[in-house]
Design a protein around this motif. Structure first.
Motif, PDB file in Angstrom:
ATOM      1  N   GLY A 107       0.777  -1.124  -0.096  1.00 61.30           N
ATOM      2  CA  GLY A 107       0.073   0.165  -0.152  1.00 61.30           C
ATOM      3  C   GLY A 107       0.897   1.220   0.087  1.00 61.30           C
ATOM      4  O   GLY A 107       0.207   2.312  -0.136  1.00 61.30           O
ATOM      5  N   ALA A 108       2.127   1.155   0.183  1.00 61.02           N
ATOM      6  CA  ALA A 108       2.971   2.188   0.237  1.00 61.02           C
ATOM      7  C   ALA A 108       3.426   3.040  -1.255  1.00 61.02           C
ATOM      8  O   ALA A 108       3.300   2.202  -2.367  1.00 61.02           O
ATOM      9  N   TRP A 109       3.470   4.078  -1.502  1.00 60.36           N
ATOM     10  CA  TRP A 109       3.693   4.636  -2.566  1.00 60.36           C
ATOM     11  C   TRP A 109       5.129   4.130  -3.122  1.00 60.36           C
ATOM     12  O   TRP A 109       5.117   4.231  -4.529  1.00 60.36           O
ATOM     13  N   ASP A 110       5.893   3.990  -2.391  1.00 58.37           N
ATOM     14  CA  ASP A 110       7.169   3.587  -2.777  1.00 58.37           C
ATOM     15  C   ASP A 110       7.330   1.924  -2.523  1.00 58.37           C
ATOM     16  O   ASP A 110       8.674   1.487  -2.251  1.00 58.37           O
ATOM     17  N   PHE A 111       6.426   1.132  -2.776  1.00 60.48           N
ATOM     18  CA  PHE A 111       6.612  -0.495  -2.489  1.00 60.48           C
ATOM     19  C   PHE A 111       7.726  -1.040  -3.246  1.00 60.48           C
ATOM     20  O   PHE A 111       8.406  -1.693  -2.674  1.00 60.48           O
ATOM     21  N   GLN A 112       7.998  -0.412  -4.561  1.00 60.59           N
ATOM     22  CA  GLN A 112       9.033  -0.969  -5.292  1.00 60.59           C
ATOM     23  C   GLN A 112       9.684  -0.170  -6.172  1.00 60.59           C
ATOM     24  O   GLN A 112       9.062   0.812  -6.495  1.00 60.59           O
ATOM     25  N   SER A 113      10.800  -0.383  -6.400  1.00 61.32           N
ATOM     26  CA  SER A 113      11.568  -0.039  -7.907  1.00 61.32           C
ATOM     27  C   SER A 113      11.847   1.493  -7.881  1.00 61.32           C
ATOM     28  O   SER A 113      11.547   2.040  -8.789  1.00 61.32           O
TER      29      SER A 113
END
Length: 356
Positions: A107-113
Motif C-alpha cells: 500500500g505504500a507509494w514506494d513499495f518497489q523500484s
C-alpha cells in the motif's frame, strides 16, 4: 486541386515543419564530444546517471540499476538507486553504495523500484528526487508512479526522507490540471532552483489518449508543498520524457528525449513555464559513435541515448551523461555514457544553454 492532393500537401508540410524543428538549429548538439562509457556494472542494467560535485571535489553519479537476470522490463519491479564516485567527471566511476531501495510496504507509494534519480545541490545540502511505484500488474505499476525526495548534508549521506515517507509529488486531484488522472502517474523528476528563489519540480505525465508531456509544480521551499501549473509546458506532438532543467544567463532550459526519433530536444524559456519550440539537444547515436563500434553493439533496449543529465561547473555545462540502450563494450546490460560539452561557438551565443 482535389481534396486528396490538398490533404497530402498538408501532411508533407507538417512533416517538414517537424523535421525542421529537429534539425534547423544544431548549435547545442554539435557541442557534444563523445568520451566513452561512464558506468557499466557487470550483472546489472544501468540506467541514467545524475551528477553532482561534492565538497571534496569528487564527482558523484546517482543512477538506477537492476539485475540482468530480470531482463530490461524489470526497471518497474527490481530497480534500486546506487551511488558511484570518481576523482574526475570523466571517471573511472567506482560503486559505493545502494542509496534507495523499495520500502516493500504493501500500500505504500514506494513499495518497489526506485528509479530515475535526479541529484541537485541546494545551498549546502544535496537533494535527491526519484520515482517509485506501488506494485500490482504492469498497468497499475505505471499509473502509480510518484516522485519522492531525500535530503543530505553530503553526497555520501546519511539521507533523510522529506515528510513521513518521502513522497513529494502525486498526480493532482484537481480535474482542471492537465495531469489529473495521468495514466503514467507523475514521474521523471527534474528539480530546478529558479533564479527567483522558488523551486520548480518538472515532471512527466500523460492524459489518456494523448502523448507524454512535461509539466511543472512550484514551491517556495525545496521540501514543498508543490503547487501545479495547470497547463502542460511542452508543445510536442509525439512522446517526450526524461527532462533535465538548468539555467544560464537568466534563461531556463529543459533537455528532454524525443522518443520516436532517438534524439534529444532542448527547450528554452524566459520564466521556466513558457517554452519556445525546441532545438536539437543531442543527435542519434551514429552521429557521435564509430560505425564499427555501433555495428558490434549488443542492444538490450535500443540504439539510442536517453535520460540526459547535465553537469554544470563555473556557470557552464561541461558534461552530459546519458543512458545507452545499446551496450558498446560487448556486455549484455544497458549502461551509462558520457559526453564532453564544448564551449559554444560565439556565433551561436544566443542559443547557448547551461548551468543549473
Amino acid at each position: 486541386m482535389n481534396l486528396i492532393l490538398i490533404a497530402g500537401l498538408l501532411v508533407a508540410i507538417e512533416s517538414a515543419m517537424v523535421s525542421g524543428q529537429d534539425h534547423e538549429d544544431r548549435s547545442w548538439a554539435d557541442r557534444l564530444e563523445y568520451v566513452g562509457v561512464a558506468v557499466e556494472d557487470p550483472g546489472y542494467h544501468v540506467w541514467g546517471s545524475s551528477p553532482v560535485v561534492g565538497p571534496s571535489g569528487k564527482t558523484h553519479l546517482f543512477l538506477a540499476r537492476w539485475p540482468l537476470k530480470q531482463e530490461f522490463k524489470a526497471w518497474l519491479t527490481h530497480s534500486e538507486i546506487a551511488r558511484y564516485v570518481s576523482d574526475s567527471p570523466e571517471g573511472p566511476f567506482v560503486f559505493q553504495e545502494v542509496v534507495v531501495r523499495g520500502s516493500g510496504k504493501e500500500g505504500a507509494w514506494d513499495f518497489q523500484s526506485p528509479h530515475n534519480p535526479n541529484i541537485q545541490k541546494v545551498g549546502d545540502r544535496y537533494v535527491l528526487t526519484y520515482i517509485a511505484n506501488g506494485g500490482g500488474v504492469k498497468s497499475e505499476q505505471v499509473a502509480s508512479q510518484r516522485i519522492g525526495m531525500m535530503i543530505a548534508d553530503r553526497p555520501e549521506g546519511p539521507w533523510k526522507k522529506v515528510g513521513d515517507d518521502g513522497l513529494i509529488l502525486a498526480p493532482p486531484t484537481d480535474p482542471s490540471i492537465w495531469s489529473h488522472q495521468s495514466t503514467v502517474g507523475v514521474n521523471n523528476p527534474a528539480l530546478l532552483e529558479h533564479p527567483d528563489g522558488r523551486f520548480f519540480l518538472y515532471y512527466k505525465a500523460m492524459k489518456k489518449g494523448d502523448v507524454r508531456r512535461m509539466g511543472v509544480a512550484i514551491a517556495d521551499q525545496v521540501e514543498g508543498p508543490y503547487a501545479f501549473i495547470a497547463d502542460p509546458l511542452t508543445s510536442n506532438s509525439t512522446t517526450i520524457e526524461d527532462g533535465y532543467a538548468f539555467v544560464e544567463n537568466g534563461k531556463v532550459y529543459l533537455l528532454t528525449t524525443h522518443n520516436n526519433k532517438g534524439t534529444g530536444y532542448l527547450w528554452e524559456s524566459d520564466n521556466g513555464i513558457h517554452f519556445t519550440d525546441p532545438i536539437l539537444g543531442y543527435d542519434k547515436m551514429h552521429r557521435y559513435l564509430d560505425k564499427e563500434l555501433l555495428a558490434n553493439a549488443k542492444v538490450p533496449r535500443g540504439k539510442k541515448f536517453e535520460r540526459p543529465q547535465v553537469l554544470v561547473q563555473d556557470g557552464h555545462p561541461t558534461h552530459l551523461y546519458v543512458a545507452s540502450g545499446a551496450n558498446l563494450t560487448g556486455g549484455n546490460g544497458s549502461h551509462s555514457c558520457l559526453f564532453r560539452i564544448k564551449r559554444p561557438n560565439p556565433s551561436h551565443s544566443g542559443s547557448e544553454a547551461g548551468s543549473r
